[in-house]
Design an enzyme around this catalytic site. Structure first.
Site, PDB file in Angstrom:
ATOM      1  N   HIS A  44      -7.937  -4.839  -0.228  1.00 42.78           N
ATOM      2  CA  HIS A  44      -6.691  -4.110   0.048  1.00 42.78           C
ATOM      3  C   HIS A  44      -6.026  -4.587   1.335  1.00 42.78           C
ATOM      4  O   HIS A  44      -4.808  -4.772   1.384  1.00 42.78           O
ATOM      5  CB  HIS A  44      -6.993  -2.609   0.134  1.00 42.78           C
ATOM      6  CG  HIS A  44      -5.784  -1.741   0.077  1.00 42.78           C
ATOM      7  ND1 HIS A  44      -5.118  -1.455  -1.100  1.00 42.78           N
ATOM      8  CD2 HIS A  44      -5.099  -1.080   1.050  1.00 42.78           C
ATOM      9  CE1 HIS A  44      -4.088  -0.662  -0.847  1.00 42.78           C
ATOM     10  NE2 HIS A  44      -4.055  -0.422   0.440  1.00 42.78           N
ATOM     11  N   SER A  71       0.815  -1.197   0.000  1.00 44.56           N
ATOM     12  CA  SER A  71       0.000   0.000   0.000  1.00 44.56           C
ATOM     13  C   SER A  71       0.861   1.264   0.000  1.00 44.56           C
ATOM     14  O   SER A  71       1.561   1.537  -0.969  1.00 44.56           O
ATOM     15  CB  SER A  71      -0.950  -0.032   1.212  1.00 44.56           C
ATOM     16  OG  SER A  71      -1.867   1.029   1.165  1.00 44.56           O
TER      17      SER A  71
END
Length: 261
Positions: free
Chosen positions: A232, A28
């Protein structure tokens, strides 16, 4: 983080270990700071043998994040509110609050209160969430940061570009000697890069990943996670992430080292 923090960490590792180069893995925002560092300080490309970026956040114009869609137009533009919040700390926690958050999760048989804190980041589909880790995860999530840091991502959503922080025309001129913030020169990132992404990522849409890939000059491999509900947050601690992703990254690094012997 990309210009000061990560370079300091890299320098420390090289100095302490005596090694000349290393492998990099970023998840990320870890991918964001890697791209920023190697685009703005391209001499650091020489110290990386490879880089593996899991759901790297660069372009976010196609994000499905509700936060970006609702708050982005406000905090992603220069206005009275964004200027007031620019120097404010975000999600500050102390040890007592962390203990409370952890206990709340531990005492709920169906910890929807805990899981709901992940929704703005991970999305509403949490099929692969490792629920046994919830007390430990939630004791440290959210971990805090700067509102300015969040606003930088929102600016990318509004502008549809991956560029430096927008201070407004006057301050941009002082910082960059131009009215608009400059885009990151991703063509400077010459490190061999491997990228992992997923369809169900609420932060980084596949279209934004492909846009990033078109600008990176040395893409070694691209992997799309085969499970359609992988989100995610699963790149950090989803069920099976070690067996299917982390172990393969380590194996790839070991193969690289063996070839170099």
């Amino acid at each position: 983080m990309g210009v000061y923090d990560l370079p300091a960490q890299v320098d420390y590792v090289l100095r302490t270990t005596g090694q000349r180069a290393m492998h990099f893995v970023g998840i990320s925002q870890g991918g964001t700071v890697f791209l920023v560092m190697n685009s703005m300080l391209p001499h650091y490309n020489a110290v990386f043998k490879s880089a593996t970026l899991l759901a790297p956040v660069a372009y976010v114009s196609n994000t499905k994040s509700g936060l970006a869609k609702i708050i982005g137009p406000v905090l992603g533009t220069r206005n009275y509110v964004s200027k007031m919040l620019e120097g404010v700390e975000m999600f500050s926690t102390n040890k007592f609050f962390k203990k409370f958050l952890s206990m709340t999760c531990l005492e709920n048989e169906k910890p929807m209160v805990c899981i709901s804190r992940l929704w703005p980041v991970a999305g509403y589909d949490t099929r692969f969430l490792n629920k046994t880790l919830l007390p430990d995860l939630m004791a440290n999530f959210p971990a805090g940061g700067s509102v300015k840091q969040l606003m930088h991502y929102f600016q990318g959503y509004v502008s549809t570009r991956f560029r430096q922080y927008d201070y407004g025309p006057e301050r941009n001129w002082l910082h960059y000697q131009q009215l608009e913030p400059p885009e990151y020169v991703l063509e400077n990132v010459s490190t061999p890069v491997t990228v992992f992404f997923s369809e169900n990522d609420y932060i980084v849409a596949p279209a934004d990943i492909w846009r990033l890939l078109t600008r990176l000059p040395n893409v070694e491999a691209v992997y799309k996670v085969p499970w359609k509900r992988w989100n995610h947050f699963d790149f950090i601690c989803g069920l099976g992430v070690r067996e299917y992703i982390f172990d393969n990254i380590v194996l790839s690094m070991n193969r690289y080292e063996q070839r170099r012997r």
